[in-house]
Design a protein around this motif. Structure first.
Motif, PDB file in Angstrom:
ATOM      1  N   UNK A  69       1.192   4.912   3.409  1.00  0.00           N
ATOM      2  CA  UNK A  69       0.476   4.872   4.393  1.00  0.00           C
ATOM      3  C   UNK A  69      -1.038   4.007   4.397  1.00  0.00           C
ATOM      4  N   UNK A  70      -1.275   3.499   5.538  1.00  0.00           N
ATOM      5  CA  UNK A  70      -2.444   2.848   5.540  1.00  0.00           C
ATOM      6  C   UNK A  70      -3.750   3.802   5.931  1.00  0.00           C
ATOM      7  N   UNK A  71      -4.993   3.417   5.178  1.00  0.00           N
ATOM      8  CA  UNK A  71      -6.113   3.994   5.398  1.00  0.00           C
ATOM      9  C   UNK A  71      -7.322   3.127   6.189  1.00  0.00           C
ATOM     10  N   UNK A  72      -8.013   3.519   7.028  1.00  0.00           N
ATOM     11  CA  UNK A  72      -8.985   3.003   7.500  1.00  0.00           C
ATOM     12  C   UNK A  72     -10.428   3.874   7.608  1.00  0.00           C
ATOM     13  N   UNK A  85      -3.995  -0.102  -2.652  1.00  0.00           N
ATOM     14  CA  UNK A  85      -3.835  -1.677  -2.564  1.00  0.00           C
ATOM     15  C   UNK A  85      -4.533  -2.325  -1.657  1.00  0.00           C
ATOM     16  N   UNK A  86      -5.292  -3.376  -2.184  1.00  0.00           N
ATOM     17  CA  UNK A  86      -5.868  -4.353  -1.056  1.00  0.00           C
ATOM     18  C   UNK A  86      -4.905  -5.420  -1.022  1.00  0.00           C
ATOM     19  N   UNK A  87      -4.214  -5.877   0.220  1.00  0.00           N
ATOM     20  CA  UNK A  87      -3.757  -7.039   0.360  1.00  0.00           C
ATOM     21  C   UNK A  87      -4.385  -7.998   1.486  1.00  0.00           C
ATOM     22  N   UNK A  88      -4.313  -9.576   1.248  1.00  0.00           N
ATOM     23  CA  UNK A  88      -5.037 -10.469   2.048  1.00  0.00           C
ATOM     24  C   UNK A  88      -4.367 -10.105   3.513  1.00  0.00           C
ATOM     25  N   UNK A  89      -5.042 -10.530   4.362  1.00  0.00           N
ATOM     26  CA  UNK A  89      -4.899 -10.676   5.868  1.00  0.00           C
ATOM     27  C   UNK A  89      -3.812 -11.625   5.979  1.00  0.00           C
ATOM     28  N   UNK A  90      -3.101 -11.747   6.840  1.00  0.00           N
ATOM     29  CA  UNK A  90      -2.199 -12.603   7.429  1.00  0.00           C
ATOM     30  C   UNK A  90      -1.269 -13.301   6.206  1.00  0.00           C
ATOM     31  N   UNK A  95      -0.056  -6.588   6.758  1.00  0.00           N
ATOM     32  CA  UNK A  95      -1.451  -6.375   6.331  1.00  0.00           C
ATOM     33  C   UNK A  95      -2.201  -6.129   7.583  1.00  0.00           C
ATOM     34  N   UNK A  96      -3.080  -5.326   7.684  1.00  0.00           N
ATOM     35  CA  UNK A  96      -3.800  -4.723   8.738  1.00  0.00           C
ATOM     36  C   UNK A  96      -5.514  -4.876   8.471  1.00  0.00           C
ATOM     37  N   UNK A  97      -5.978  -5.766   8.910  1.00  0.00           N
ATOM     38  CA  UNK A  97      -7.591  -5.863   8.611  1.00  0.00           C
ATOM     39  C   UNK A  97      -8.330  -4.663   8.643  1.00  0.00           C
ATOM     40  N   UNK A  98      -9.074  -4.528   7.652  1.00  0.00           N
ATOM     41  CA  UNK A  98      -9.850  -3.584   7.358  1.00  0.00           C
ATOM     42  C   UNK A  98      -9.154  -2.103   6.710  1.00  0.00           C
ATOM     43  N   UNK A  99      -7.913  -2.222   6.495  1.00  0.00           N
ATOM     44  CA  UNK A  99      -7.189  -1.121   5.882  1.00  0.00           C
ATOM     45  C   UNK A  99      -7.082  -1.281   4.623  1.00  0.00           C
ATOM     46  N   UNK A 100      -6.442  -0.358   3.700  1.00  0.00           N
ATOM     47  CA  UNK A 100      -5.862  -0.214   2.523  1.00  0.00           C
ATOM     48  C   UNK A 100      -4.572   0.422   2.460  1.00  0.00           C
ATOM     49  N   UNK A 101      -3.744  -0.290   1.723  1.00  0.00           N
ATOM     50  CA  UNK A 101      -2.422   0.651   1.583  1.00  0.00           C
ATOM     51  C   UNK A 101      -2.529   1.601   0.397  1.00  0.00           C
ATOM     52  N   UNK A 102      -2.152   2.997   0.610  1.00  0.00           N
ATOM     53  CA  UNK A 102      -1.767   4.010  -0.645  1.00  0.00           C
ATOM     54  C   UNK A 102      -0.506   4.182  -0.491  1.00  0.00           C
ATOM     55  N   UNK A 103       0.023   4.095  -1.607  1.00  0.00           N
ATOM     56  CA  UNK A 103       1.576   4.521  -2.118  1.00  0.00           C
ATOM     57  C   UNK A 103       1.536   5.286  -3.184  1.00  0.00           C
ATOM     58  N   UNK A 104       2.518   6.544  -3.212  1.00  0.00           N
ATOM     59  CA  UNK A 104       2.546   7.498  -4.032  1.00  0.00           C
ATOM     60  C   UNK A 104       3.281   7.077  -5.229  1.00  0.00           C
ATOM     61  N   UNK A 105       2.716   7.556  -6.349  1.00  0.00           N
ATOM     62  CA  UNK A 105       3.348   7.251  -7.629  1.00  0.00           C
ATOM     63  C   UNK A 105       4.378   8.336  -8.219  1.00  0.00           C
TER      64      UNK A 105
END
Length: 302
Positions: A29-32, A214-219, A237-247
């Protein structure tokens, strides 16, 4: 994440319900509104460029395989999460907890007392001039912000599991929190579909990881997630968000009620891509007992 610290318990539970839905269905999921300025990971990437531009023989002086605690540089194709054994198409720099000096150069705590386990201890920083000092400080500045965010996620995961909000408090006193900054060159020619299997970066991380931030670069799209129908879905990538994935740790802990999902990174953008994952786990000595997670109406145990 705006309601993560809300004084209203109903607001926190509503946020946790959204997280629960994502964890059960997808595991991503994304978080903002997470409070980390975009400038911090961007600065970490910018100041990593001089290091990645060094000759390979210079970077190999900091080879992760020469480190007893999995810190330092990993070269292109030196890691192998590809099932066909072709090696991973990235290079990276790996580090963990280290106290960051204040503006006067003072450290108010022991630099290595935050973690206690096979990946604890001294980081391996490159020698050099001012650019390498800035490299270290930029990475650690973002690292500390991401660790604080990770600690804020644990009460929400507890609520998502219908557990007390403080369930994880005594399990993340010295958490395993390892960060990598990764460089993916552009892939050209025939599509190369080698990928990262869930979180099998190496065994210690896989076994102790609750989630990745996870931080991933925009565009620069590259991250893809394998859905239940066997289709690769682009995690744009969605600007201003980070991605969280479960381990894998949380999946095992919850009897796979919460999903740890296969994913990969394929850089077909034509430009160099950089990403920064923080692999966040519990303390190394926390028992993984699925019985304590028989909740949410699921009673089967594995």
């Amino acid at each position: 994440m705006a309601d993560a610290d809300s004084p209203d318990p109903l607001a926190r539970k509503a946020l946790a319900a959204k997280i629960r839905d994502a964890c059960i269905r997808v595991g991503f999921f994304y978080i903002k509104n997470h409070s980390i300025p975009t400038s911090l990971p961007e600065a970490a990437i910018e100041h990593s460029l001089p290091f990645f531009a060094l000759p390979e023989e210079e970077k190999m002086k900091y080879d992760i395989h020469a480190s007893s605690n999995f810190k330092g540089y990993n070269a292109f194709l030196s890691e192998n999460t590809d099932p066909e054994g072709r090696g991973d198409l990235n290079e990276g720099f790996n580090f963990g907890w280290e106290a960051l000096e204040d503006e006067d150069g003072k450290v108010t705590e022991n630099a290595w007392n935050h973690t206690d386990g096979p990946m604890s201890g001294m980081n391996v920083w490159p020698n050099g001039g001012e650019d390498m000092k800035v490299f270290r400080r930029a990475l650690l500045t973002y690292y500390h912000s991401a660790v604080k965010l990770g600690l804020r996620l644990f009460p929400l995961l507890a609520l998502a599991l219908d557990l007390p909000e403080n369930f994880f408090d005594d399990k993340v006193t010295k958490p395993a929190a390892i960060m990598r900054i990764l460089h993916y060159p552009p892939q050209s020619g025939p599509v190369d579909d080698r990928f990262f299997m869930t979180h099998s970066w190496y065994l210690v991380v896989a076994m102790r990881q609750v989630f990745t931030i996870l931080y991933q670069q925009d565009e620069i799209p590259a991250l893809q997630v394998l859905n239940s129908a066997g289709k690769w879905i682009q995690a744009t990538p969605i600007h201003g968000t980070l991605v969280v994935n479960l381990g894998d740790q949380l999946a095992r802990w919850t009897n796979d009620v919460f999903k740890s999902t296969v994913h990969r990174a394929i850089n077909r953008s034509g430009v160099r891509r950089y990403s920064i994952p923080l692999f966040f786990g519990t303390d190394y000595d926390v028992p993984i007992e699925s019985a304590s997670f028989v909740c949410l109406g699921y009673t089967s145990r594995k």
